[in-house]
Motif scaffolding. Sequence first.
Motif, short mmCIF file in Angstrom:
data_model
loop_
_atom_site.label_atom_id
_atom_site.label_comp_id
_atom_site.label_asym_id
_atom_site.label_seq_id
_atom_site.Cartn_x
_atom_site.Cartn_y
_atom_site.Cartn_z
N UNK A 121 2.20 -11.64 -1.58
CA UNK A 121 2.65 -11.13 -2.88
C UNK A 121 1.86 -9.91 -3.31
N UNK A 122 0.55 -9.93 -3.07
CA UNK A 122 -0.28 -8.79 -3.48
C UNK A 122 0.05 -7.54 -2.67
N UNK A 123 0.35 -7.72 -1.37
CA UNK A 123 0.69 -6.56 -0.55
C UNK A 123 2.10 -6.05 -0.86
N UNK A 124 3.01 -6.97 -1.21
CA UNK A 124 4.34 -6.53 -1.64
C UNK A 124 4.24 -5.74 -2.94
N UNK A 125 3.37 -6.20 -3.84
CA UNK A 125 3.14 -5.47 -5.10
C UNK A 125 2.54 -4.10 -4.82
N UNK A 126 1.60 -4.06 -3.88
CA UNK A 126 0.99 -2.78 -3.48
C UNK A 126 2.06 -1.82 -2.98
N UNK A 127 2.95 -2.32 -2.13
CA UNK A 127 4.00 -1.46 -1.58
C UNK A 127 4.91 -0.90 -2.66
N UNK A 128 5.22 -1.73 -3.66
CA UNK A 128 6.03 -1.24 -4.77
C UNK A 128 5.30 -0.15 -5.55
N UNK A 129 4.00 -0.32 -5.73
CA UNK A 129 3.21 0.70 -6.41
C UNK A 129 3.26 2.02 -5.65
N UNK A 130 3.09 1.95 -4.32
CA UNK A 130 3.15 3.17 -3.50
C UNK A 130 4.49 3.87 -3.68
N UNK A 131 5.57 3.10 -3.64
CA UNK A 131 6.89 3.68 -3.79
C UNK A 131 7.06 4.30 -5.17
N UNK A 132 6.64 3.59 -6.20
CA UNK A 132 6.78 4.07 -7.57
C UNK A 132 5.98 5.35 -7.80
N UNK A 160 -5.07 0.55 -6.27
CA UNK A 160 -4.25 1.71 -5.93
C UNK A 160 -3.62 2.33 -7.17
N UNK A 161 -3.19 1.49 -8.09
CA UNK A 161 -2.65 1.99 -9.36
C UNK A 161 -3.71 2.76 -10.13
N UNK A 162 -4.91 2.21 -10.21
CA UNK A 162 -5.99 2.85 -10.98
C UNK A 162 -6.45 4.16 -10.31
N UNK A 163 -6.53 4.15 -8.99
CA UNK A 163 -6.92 5.38 -8.27
C UNK A 163 -5.90 6.47 -8.51
#
Length: 235
Positions: A150-161, A108-111
């Motif tokens: 943990x990976x999905x929590x990290x994903x959610x933080x990326x979406x918010x950021x 998600x970060x790379x996209x």
Amino acid sequence: MRVLIFGGNGGIGHSLCKQLLNHSPEIELHATYRANKRNDLSDDIIWHNVDITSEDKISELAAQFSSIDWIINAIGLLHTPSNGPEKNLQSCQSEFFLENIKVNALPTLLIAKHFSACLKASSHPRFVTISAKVGSIEDNGLGGWYSYRSSKAALNMLIKNISIEWSRRMPKACILSVHPGTTDTPLSKPFQANVPDGKLFTPDKVASDILHIIEKADPEITGSFLSYDGQTLPW
């Protein structure tokens, strides 16, 4: 309208492709696959063989587009032939933990990084990534499943950021994290015995729910974590 589905050969991704083509036959639909693409819609989809964990491959794919309206990332990892969700700390293995991060969060970060210019060129840019309710820190009352949670929590933080940065640079954009519910796909197959009656959804139902959310999405809710029924989930 131009749409790109990451993971168009998967259970949810393939249903998304089918429903988009059924309801919008004029759509220009692109989809990615890693190993094997589906053949039943091969004449209606522009397929791209992409390793979603490779920044070079995502960058190369983005370079093929001048603009794009919707991007949906439907790729996820819960288990492998040799590893599954951990029941306790002693079950945790560093390689499997990092593999979860690499598949469930990093793409998600790379996209977002490489497709931001393409989305900005759209009049109604939308970017949705499939997350999971178990990625909610506040909702976690059971523990376990260290790598996946943990990976999905990290994903959610990326979406918010990303939503915060894009609200300044791309005010028309809406980026969302969506929990699809437990879906009858190979990803959930080993764990379906514990799913309550009526809570195991078909890929077609899930795809319909996701598309309904995207169609209603507005920049005012960008950065939200939503359930399949449109309800806001706690971070």
